[in-house]
Enzyme design. Structure first.
Site, PDB file in Angstrom:
ATOM      1  N   SER A   1       1.041  -6.182   4.485  1.00  0.00           N
ATOM      2  CA  SER A   1       0.265  -5.050   5.022  1.00  0.00           C
ATOM      3  C   SER A   1       0.550  -4.851   6.503  1.00  0.00           C
ATOM      4  O   SER A   1       0.511  -3.726   7.004  1.00  0.00           O
ATOM      5  CB  SER A   1      -1.235  -5.298   4.852  1.00  0.00           C
ATOM      6  OG  SER A   1      -1.684  -4.885   3.598  1.00  0.00           O
TER       7      SER A   1
ATOM      8  N   ASP B   1      -5.155   4.111   3.324  1.00  0.00           N
ATOM      9  CA  ASP B   1      -5.732   2.771   3.395  1.00  0.00           C
ATOM     10  C   ASP B   1      -7.236   2.840   3.150  1.00  0.00           C
ATOM     11  O   ASP B   1      -7.708   3.719   2.416  1.00  0.00           O
ATOM     12  CB  ASP B   1      -5.423   2.155   4.781  1.00  0.00           C
ATOM     13  CG  ASP B   1      -5.187   0.662   4.710  1.00  0.00           C
ATOM     14  OD1 ASP B   1      -6.170  -0.069   4.490  1.00  0.00           O
ATOM     15  OD2 ASP B   1      -4.037   0.221   4.872  1.00  0.00           O
TER      16      ASP B   1
ATOM     17  N   HIS C   1      -9.436  -3.037   7.276  1.00  0.00           N
ATOM     18  CA  HIS C   1      -8.008  -3.135   6.998  1.00  0.00           C
ATOM     19  C   HIS C   1      -7.257  -1.918   7.524  1.00  0.00           C
ATOM     20  O   HIS C   1      -6.212  -2.040   8.186  1.00  0.00           O
ATOM     21  CB  HIS C   1      -7.797  -3.285   5.489  1.00  0.00           C
ATOM     22  CG  HIS C   1      -6.408  -3.595   5.069  1.00  0.00           C
ATOM     23  ND1 HIS C   1      -5.471  -2.627   4.781  1.00  0.00           N
ATOM     24  CD2 HIS C   1      -5.781  -4.785   4.867  1.00  0.00           C
ATOM     25  CE1 HIS C   1      -4.334  -3.190   4.429  1.00  0.00           C
ATOM     26  NE2 HIS C   1      -4.489  -4.509   4.456  1.00  0.00           N
TER      27      HIS C   1
END
Length: 711
Positions: free
Chosen positions: A571, A307, A360
């Protein structure tokens, strides 16, 4: 190398107020004096469009017409109606069509749907106005009754020489006979001697039946006013002989009943924001965590999160991550990636001038492994406990692999390198061959792009290599709301995960943004997003209803301190699957990528159309069923969903009856019990019965009768 930007998490945009241009009508009053003789004639009245009602009945569409001389435009059409054309001149000639399922309320309680739209009109002289046209559409009717199964452990089916007690397995304690008259029973129970000699008629016949069966007087005991218990095996022959006697009303095995097991209490985290994390209860984690407290989750598992990197300084992730000395890696070789250097062993998600969004990778990591309880370090104003991760006490450690730059972009080559490295395969970066000392059994890819198959192939090759190495690669299905494959999730070796969210009913629904295509294999909670914000979870944050999105660890780059953030997308769904895969391996339910995937598919909750479909794949993962967690509840209810994944919840009356008014389409109707405490009835391993029914003009009503969940 073609680059792509993952669009797999969604944050709410700033609110704005819509501006609307109103239609105004003005009357110009002329300063004219009219004499009495000037009023001999009246002007023609202004003729605009009039209000009207369009009755569809049970038809899908119908014409709607009205004579007119001028121009007109249709506006304010409800989402469940389609009106065409949208504008025109002269006579209004519209076709009105209804998608009843889209307009059906959650409780499916309206027999007639009603909605209206405006036809805004303008005459040749400039006069304007609007007319309200109302549409009424009759719904189709579905009814039935949810009936609880008898709580006996008995039956009277079996072989003639077998005691037909509990489940036909020889677990009864004799026979209970109910006679038509109390006097017959009393004579049957009487002692030998004068009373026997006096027994006449029905009593003598019933006594003879018992004598013929060899039931002695001492083996007969009174039960109530007309019944007796016989200490004799409840064989088929005995029951048949007793029932054949005209004086016998009923003869049944004296079945053995057992106390119902009391469900275990689910584990409820006490961390400050745990009540906002509705996805875990939906997946049955209250039962899983109870199971975890009994031990058994002993095998160490590594989950690689490929990520944006992670914030090692987030207190809710302390002790949950492999660090730079343990294999963590930044695979980005371009020095403009945000941290000012190339590939190295520091996958920290960096601060960049002007950066305002959250982290994220930190958000995804927290879903899997955020620690429980008091944080060891904190900051001024920060939560002392924060959120929890799915893996709780299991020895699951996250390996951060940074493959997305500070802007959220990457290339297919970077993803391929990250996947191979995470799986324990050597990769060459900046001229150095690097090998991961902690090969991951599970690799999470909450990233991707709408590239074609040829462009995605390098990532697919890397995923195939990782799968051969023993790693299960889980990837987000994409947030474009399309039916186009999304890579790397669409790779043959990846597990493509779609997103579901709460519906307010006992079945979750497909999230509107989640891609749907043939390679989707599973679904998991990813949140509703600002595109269709709902608050069905029932929690509150800062005095306001909490949205049905995913709350997890993140980073405030403006204040440069840890925080928690709401995000939604596939996600957020993918790490739910990665966490479950890790727990299956940790408990030893499975041992590799193939049986782990098979177990999640086999225990998934089938949603939408029967069997695998593009919206949900095999269905929503069920952590409690997959991990054989103990029951923490035992309630009876109804689950109703159409093939498009829309869920409805008609009320059950005191006898379990229901009536649902629905649109045309095919529906799955499940009556079942909820054993894992998530409010979804009849999932894998839970008692259930399912009926499929199609409603429409050919079948406007259906009565399913009694629905009794079977074990």
């Amino acid at each position: 190398m073609k680059s792509f930007v993952p669009r797999l998490s969604q944050r709410s945009p700033a609110s704005s107020l819509p501006l609307r241009r109103g239609l105004t009508c003005g009357l110009l009053a002329a300063a004219l004096l009219l004499s009495a003789c000037d009023q001999t004639s009246s002007p023609e009245p202004v003729t605009g469009l009039q209000a009207q009602t369009v009755a569809l009945g049970q038809a899908t569409s119908a014409p709607a017409r009205q004579g007119f001389a001028g121009t007109w435009t249709v506006s304010g059409v409800p989402a469940w109606l389609t009106v065409s054309p949208a504008s025109g001149s002269g006579d209004v000639a519209l076709t009105v069509s209804a998608d009843r399922a889209a307009g059906t309320p959650l409780d499916a309680g309206q027999s007639v749907l009603s909605g209206s739209f405006q036809v805004v009109w303008t005459l040749a002289d400039g006069t304007t106005g609007s007319a309200t046209w109302t549409v009424q559409a009759d719904q189709f009717r579905l009814s039935g009754r949810v009936v609880d199964a008898a709580r006996l452990e008995g039956s009277d089916a079996g072989t003639p020489d077998t005691d037909l007690g509990a489940s036909g397995a020889g677990d009864s304690r004799g026979v209970i006979v109910t006679y038509r008259e109390a006097g017959v029973r009393d004579a049957v129970l009487a002692a030998e001697g004068s009373v026997r000699a006096q027994a006449q008629g029905g009593a003598a016949s019933a006594r003879a039946t018992l004598d013929g069966l060899g039931v002695k007087a001492g083996a007969r005991s009174p039960l109530g006013t007309r019944a007796a218990r016989l200490d004799t095996p409840a064989t088929a022959a005995t029951l048949a002989a007793l029932r054949a006697d005209p004086n016998v009303l009923a003869a049944v095995p004296n079945v053995t009943l057992r106390a119902l097991a009391t469900p275990a209490a689910p584990v409820t985290p006490t961390d400050q924001y745990a009540p906002l994390q509705w996805a875990y209860p939906l997946l049955g984690y209250g039962a899983v965590w109870r199971d975890m407290e009994s031990g058994g989750y002993t095998r160490a598992v590594t989950v690689a999160v490929v990520d944006t990197g992670v914030r090692y300084d987030h207190p809710d992730l302390a002790g949950q991550l492999y660090g730079p000395a343990d294999g963590a890696l930044d695979v980005l070789t371009d020095v403009s990636n945000g941290d000012g250097d190339g590939a190295d062993t520091d996958p920290t998600d960096p601060s960049v001038s002007g950066r305002t969004g959250g982290s994220h990778g930190t958000h995804v990591t927290g879903i899997i492994a955020a620690r429980w309880g008091q944080n060891t370090t904190t900051c001024a104003g920060c939560s002392p406990t924060g959120v929890v991760g799915a893996t709780y006490r299991a020895p699951v450690t996250v390996l951060p692999v940074r493959a997305l730059d500070s802007g959220g972009g990457t290339t297919a080559a970077d993803v391929a390198n990250a996947v191979r490295y995470a799986a324990g395969l050597g990769v060459t970066l900046d001229g150095k061959v690097l090998t991961n000392p902690h090969p991951a059994q599970v690799i999470n890819l909450s990233l991707g792009g709408a590239v074609d198959a040829a462009e995605g192939q390098p990532m697919c090759d890397a995923i195939a290599d990782a799968r051969a190495r023993g790693a299960l690669v889980v990837a987000a299905a994409g947030n474009d709301g399309t039916t186009l494959p999304f890579y790397p999730a669409a790779c043959a070796g990846a597990v493509s995960v779609a997103s579901v969210t709460l519906s307010g009913a006992s079945a979750p629904r497909h999230a509107v943004y989640s891609n749907a295509y043939a390679q989707v294999q599973l679904s998991a909670p990813g949140g509703a997003s600002y595109l269709a914000r709902t608050t069905f979870n029932g929690a509150a944050l800062n005095g306001a209803a909490f949205p049905d999105d995913i709350f997890s660890t993140s980073w405030d780059y403006t204040k440069n301190q840890p925080n928690y953030e709401v995000e939604s997308g596939t996600s957020q769904a993918a790490p739910q699957v990665s966490a479950l895969a890790a727990l299956l391996l940790s408990k030893g339910v499975t041992s590799g990528p193939d049986d782990t995937l098979a177990r999640m598919v086999a225990t998934a909750t089938d949603l939408g159309a029967a069997g695998r479909d593009d919206l949900f794949g095999a269905g929503m993962i069920d952590a409690a069923a997959a991990l054989n967690a103990p029951a923490v509840s035992d309630t009876l209810g109804l689950r109703l969903q159409d093939d498009q994944g829309r869920a409805f919840q008609p009320a059950l009356d005191s006898l379990g009856g229901f009536t649902a008014y629905l649109g045309s389409g095919s529906y799955s109707v499940v009556a079942g019990r909820d054993r894992n405490g998530n409010g979804v009835y009849g999932e894998s391993g839970e008692p259930r019965t399912e009926r499929r029914v199609t409603l429409g003009t050919a079948t406007p009503a259906a009565d399913l009768g009694d629905l009794t969940p079977a074990p």
